[in-house]
Design an enzyme around this catalytic site. Structure first.
Site, PDB file in Angstrom:
ATOM      1  N   ASP A  50      37.577  32.742  48.732  1.00 36.12           N
ATOM      2  CA  ASP A  50      36.813  31.543  49.014  1.00 36.12           C
ATOM      3  C   ASP A  50      35.933  31.887  50.224  1.00 36.12           C
ATOM      4  O   ASP A  50      36.150  32.911  50.879  1.00 36.12           O
ATOM      5  CB  ASP A  50      37.820  30.424  49.334  1.00 36.12           C
ATOM      6  N   ASP A  52      34.173  29.277  52.908  1.00 33.65           N
ATOM      7  CA  ASP A  52      34.352  28.503  54.148  1.00 33.65           C
ATOM      8  C   ASP A  52      35.815  28.469  54.579  1.00 33.65           C
ATOM      9  O   ASP A  52      36.691  28.134  53.791  1.00 33.65           O
ATOM     10  CB  ASP A  52      33.882  27.048  53.938  1.00 33.65           C
ATOM     11  N   ASP A 335      41.719  28.728  51.715  1.00 34.61           N
ATOM     12  CA  ASP A 335      42.375  27.953  52.764  1.00 34.61           C
ATOM     13  C   ASP A 335      42.839  26.597  52.255  1.00 34.61           C
ATOM     14  O   ASP A 335      43.617  25.925  52.906  1.00 34.61           O
ATOM     15  CB  ASP A 335      41.416  27.728  53.943  1.00 34.61           C
TER      16      ASP A 335
HETATM   17 MG   LIG Z   1      37.489  26.927  52.070  1.00 35.54          MG
END
Ligand SMILES: [Mg+2]
Ligand SMILES: *[C@@H]1O[C@H](CO)[C@@H](O)[C@H](O)[C@H]1NC(C)=O
Length: 497
Positions: A50, A52, A335
């Site tokens: 991923d 961000d 995250d």
């Molecule tokens: Mg993320």
């Protein structure tokens, strides 16, 4: 003989030191990778990421920018009271993984058994007394999550805040409620919640946030060099890399150029932007679209995914069909436990790595002498209470009461070391939190940052610690030191997050 023991318990330090098991490894490395499930990196051929908060970690400065901008949107566009302008972001007010009861305006921490941790329910900026919380839920601390919330914490009346962007959102929600309560203004809870999530969403969707980050990468993006080192090392060991992000190409491109260099795309076999996760993982409807080198959309039908090209939208089913990258040779890092990891783990059998930046500060707290002493003493008292509870003469009862009181005090003290309002993101007093249980279920490994990978050989096998179940004796001593400073290479690498 009753409880004469109490005399010696008043000066606990020397006793405390006796209570610590010999040779216990008490210094954990915040840069270690922790395993929930055994995984051998030697078997992983393909690494997915991923963007961000996984590849790009942002500084906390972003939180106050999001807070201020959403607050001003509320005042200027939603016509909320001007007086809200006096509220500033409160760093460290909220923690990730909290639940919010929309109807009751309660922000609270819930454990793996769906109980509210007492002392961690807040309305606005003020704690709600335990008795009131219990009364609000019909005489229990148990929250009926299955009725009030869905699997992803998005149900109608109870929401779970799971991403790091939600820290400013929770703080804004609490600030606005605080304003209405202290000014005696009646408000509609449902509208309030919706307006605040809309204001926060506007900060992302309208691209304001992207502009701040793009303007000052140095200030907002952390550990850029280490990200370059991780990706480069994987490619040098013949691993294939791909990126699946919900962010737009121009934003990711600028960030990656900053961290990795202008040829960052050479490192990746596949780059997918605006993927609309988690729908990307569950929904077959959106086909892939191709972008040209300048980021403009192409119209042609996609029959193959080519190295070096940028794709937009799409879905995992097409991705698997076109790449053949199935099962446990793929390791995906994200995250967000729900949007990034849950479906991959539950439906598709990829291996998963969770990025949990909070680990770094939490482990530093666990490493303090104060924490170690409080926890040891708390457990010693708990053990005493368990064994001595059958003494029921008046004098013993008095001692037991004092122990209970002291235990409660130490438990609060230990909780407050992490965060004075909500404690640790991983535990209520003794139980794992709801967040923790999800983390264990949806990730094979977890770590503070992608750069922790630099501390391990590319063929390293992670073995989870065998923690005894309640009915098992802790017979084995083999793995006391997972993540411990005494492991030679980890000690040297402590600077790498
Ligand atoms: Mg993320
Ligand atoms: C990792 O294991 C593979 C397969 O056993 C081997 O070819 C490779 O040399 C190993 N890499 C390192 C860095 O040890």
């Amino acid at each position: 003989c009753g409880l004469m023991l109490s005399v010696s318990l008043t000066s606990p330090l020397s006793l405390l030191l006796d209570l610590l098991p010999p040779g216990v490894c008490n210094l954990l490395n915040p840069a270690a990778i922790y395993a929930n499930n055994e995984i051998s990196l030697g078997d992983v051929e393909i690494y997915g990421f991923d963007y961000d908060y996984t590849l790009a970690q942002y500084s906390n400065l972003l939180h106050s920018m999001i807070f201020n901008t959403a607050r001003d949107i509320l005042i200027e566009q939603f016509k909320y009271p001007e007086g809200l302008g006096k509220y500033d972001y409160i760093p460290g007010f909220a923690i990730r993984g909290l639940h919010y009861d929309v109807q009751k305006s309660l922000l609270m921490k819930i454990d793996a058994f769906h109980y509210v941790q007492l002392g961690t329910a807040y309305r606005g900026l003020k704690p709600v007394p335990d008795e009131e919380v219990i009364e609000l839920y019909g005489g229990t601390q148990h929250i009926p999550l299955y009725q009030m919330s869905d699997f992803y914490g998005k149900g109608p009346s109870l929401k779970q805040f799971m991403d790091i962007f939600s820290l400013p959102e929770m703080t804004l929600l609490s600030s606005v409620i605080d304003y209405f309560i202290t000014h005696g203004i009646e408000f509609d809870q449902v509208h309030l919640y919706k307006d605040i999530s809309d204001a926060i969403r506007d900060v992302h969707v309208k691209g304001v946030m992207y502009k701040w980050i793009e303007k000052d990468m140095e200030q907002y993006i952390l550990h850029g060099d280490e990200i370059y080192a991780v990706l480069n090392r994987l490619v040098n060991h013949k691993k294939k890399l791909f990126l699946i992000t919900n962010s737009p190409f121009s934003f990711v491109d600028k960030g990656m150029k900053h961290m990795v260099g202008k040829n960052w795309r050479d490192l990746f076999d596949m780059v997918i932007v605006q993927a609309d996760k988690p729908n990307f993982f569950t929904d077959r409807r959106k086909p892939f679209r191709k972008l040209d080198d300048k980021g403009s959309l192409q119209w042609d039908k996609i029959n193959q995914l080519e190295k070096g090209k940028i794709y937009k939208e799409g879905n995992l089913f097409d991705f698997l069909r076109l790449t053949g990258w199935r099962g446990s040779k793929v390791l995906y890092f994200g995250d967000h436990l729900y949007s990034d990891l849950a479906d991959l783990m539950l439906r598709h059998g990829w291996r998963t790595g969770a990025i949990v930046p909070e680990l770094e500060t939490e482990i530093r707290i666990i490493n303090t002498e104060q924490y170690m002493h409080s926890l040891t003493w708390q457990q010693a008292l708990t053990g005493l209470l368990e064994r001595m509870q059958m003494y029921q003469d008046a004098e013993s009862k008095q001692v037991l009461l004092e122990w209970m009181k002291e235990r409660q005090e130490i438990r609060s003290l230990t909780k407050n070391l992490f965060n004075p309002q909500f404690g640790s993101i991983f535990r209520t007093f003794h139980n794992p939190t709801y967040f923790s249980r999800r983390l264990v279920r949806f990730s094979d490994i977890y770590m503070a940052s992608i750069s922790c990978l630099l501390n391990y050989d590319v063929n390293f096998t992670f073995y989870p610690r065998r923690t005894p179940l309640q009915h098992e004796a802790p017979l084995w001593m083999d793995q006391l030191c997972t993540g411990c400073m005494k492991t030679p290479f980890l000690e040297e690498m402590v600077h790498i997050r």
